[in-house]
Design an enzyme around this catalytic site. Structure first.
Site, short mmCIF file in Angstrom:
data_model
loop_
_atom_site.label_atom_id
_atom_site.label_comp_id
_atom_site.label_asym_id
_atom_site.label_seq_id
_atom_site.Cartn_x
_atom_site.Cartn_y
_atom_site.Cartn_z
N SER A 59 83.23 64.68 -8.17
CA SER A 59 84.03 65.50 -7.38
C SER A 59 82.72 66.04 -6.01
O SER A 59 81.50 66.11 -6.38
CB SER A 59 84.28 66.62 -7.60
N1 SAH Z 1 84.19 67.12 -13.60
C1 SAH Z 1 83.81 65.55 -13.18
C2 SAH Z 1 84.86 65.11 -12.12
C3 SAH Z 1 85.43 63.68 -12.71
S1 SAH Z 1 86.92 63.18 -11.70
C4 SAH Z 1 82.43 65.29 -12.49
O1 SAH Z 1 81.90 66.65 -12.00
O2 SAH Z 1 81.69 64.29 -12.36
C5 SAH Z 1 87.83 63.33 -12.88
C6 SAH Z 1 87.68 63.04 -14.40
O3 SAH Z 1 88.61 63.50 -15.29
C7 SAH Z 1 87.56 61.42 -14.55
O4 SAH Z 1 86.27 61.18 -15.34
C8 SAH Z 1 88.69 61.28 -15.48
O5 SAH Z 1 88.72 60.23 -16.25
C9 SAH Z 1 89.26 62.64 -16.14
N2 SAH Z 1 90.65 62.69 -16.67
C10 SAH Z 1 91.78 62.49 -16.17
N3 SAH Z 1 92.66 62.64 -16.83
C11 SAH Z 1 92.23 63.35 -18.11
C12 SAH Z 1 92.79 63.79 -19.34
N4 SAH Z 1 94.04 63.79 -19.42
N5 SAH Z 1 91.77 64.45 -20.39
C13 SAH Z 1 90.49 64.44 -20.35
N6 SAH Z 1 89.99 63.89 -18.69
C14 SAH Z 1 90.74 63.35 -17.91
#
Ligand code: SAH
Length: 213
Positions: A64
């Site tokens: 993000s």
């Molecule tokens: N907090 C992360 C943001 C990553 S983007 C960072 O700082 O890098 C959002 C993430 O949510 C992705 O890795 C995606 O695979 C995950 N995601 C999407 N749907 C999800 C779900 N149902 N349960 C757990 N993770 C999920």
């Protein structure tokens, strides 16, 4: 994996930018000033680590934008010792921010590739979440509930019921709600059945998907 004066200088500038954009929680800004964000990205992207932008990581996901991480964390009102559940571990950067602020962190990721990568990586740079879970964030993590805070880092089409039920009384959930565009929403649990909702502007996240893979 180095973190030299050049990276530190760039981080300081990033923190200045976040201040200008309205972030005021000093604990959040300190955490961002401390964490080597460039190490959370593939080496080719080092030059991009300290601009205020989202960036691709593995499995078609993104780390993000720093402003978004800062704003979501600020809205979570994290205090030392709080038990926090994060949905969407991704690169682990948001996890590191929470740990740096003294939270006890549980984090769920549905992409096995990312889950494995981040589980190996975080301890290498000294960050130890209480538990990283390979699973579906829609279910939360009942085993350790209730949580003082829940932070959802993917765009959710609706508020998952299990997450509401796993929130402590007095706890807060920060969740971007919507399909193409999401509204940053804070839900505070004031009683067993009393939830108060507040909205904080538009954001764009990768989608919160059902099930794991
Ligand atoms: N907090 C992360 C943001 C990553 S983007 C960072 O700082 O890098 C959002 C993430 O949510 C992705 O890795 C995606 O695979 C995950 N995601 C999407 N749907 C999800 C779900 N149902 N349960 C757990 N993770 C999920």
């Amino acid at each position: 994996m180095k973190d030299d004066f050049k990276h530190k200088g760039l981080r300081k500038k990033l923190v200045d930018t976040l201040r200008l954009k309205g972030i005021t929680d000093e604990n959040v800004l300190d955490a961002i000033n401390t964490i080597p964000r460039h190490l959370f990205m593939d080496s080719g992207f080092v030059g991009h680590a300290y601009v205020d932008k989202a960036f691709p990581i593995a499995a078609d996901q993104t780390i993000s934008q720093p402003y978004t991480v800062a704003r979501q964390t600020e809205l979570l009102e994290v205090e030392k010792g709080d038990k926090i559940l994060e949905i969407g571990t991704g690169s682990g950067y948001q996890t590191a921010v929470l740990l740096e602020m003294g939270a006890i962190v549980y984090s769920i990721e549905r992409q096995n590739e990312l889950f494995k990568k981040t589980k190996l990586f975080l301890p290498k740079i000294g960050y130890r979440p209480k538990k990283l879970i390979f699973g579906d964030g829609y279910q939360g993590y009942e085993e350790e509930a209730p949580y003082d805070g829940i932070i959802v880092t993917a765009g959710a089409p609706y508020v998952p019921k299990s997450l509401l039920s796993q929130l402590a009384i007095g706890g807060r959930m920060v969740i971007p709600l919507g399909d193409a565009v999401q509204i940053m929403t804070v839900i505070t649990r004031e009683g067993p059945k009393k939830f108060i909702k507040k909205e904080y502007g538009e954001y764009r996240f990768v989608p919160l998907l059902e099930d794991k893979n």
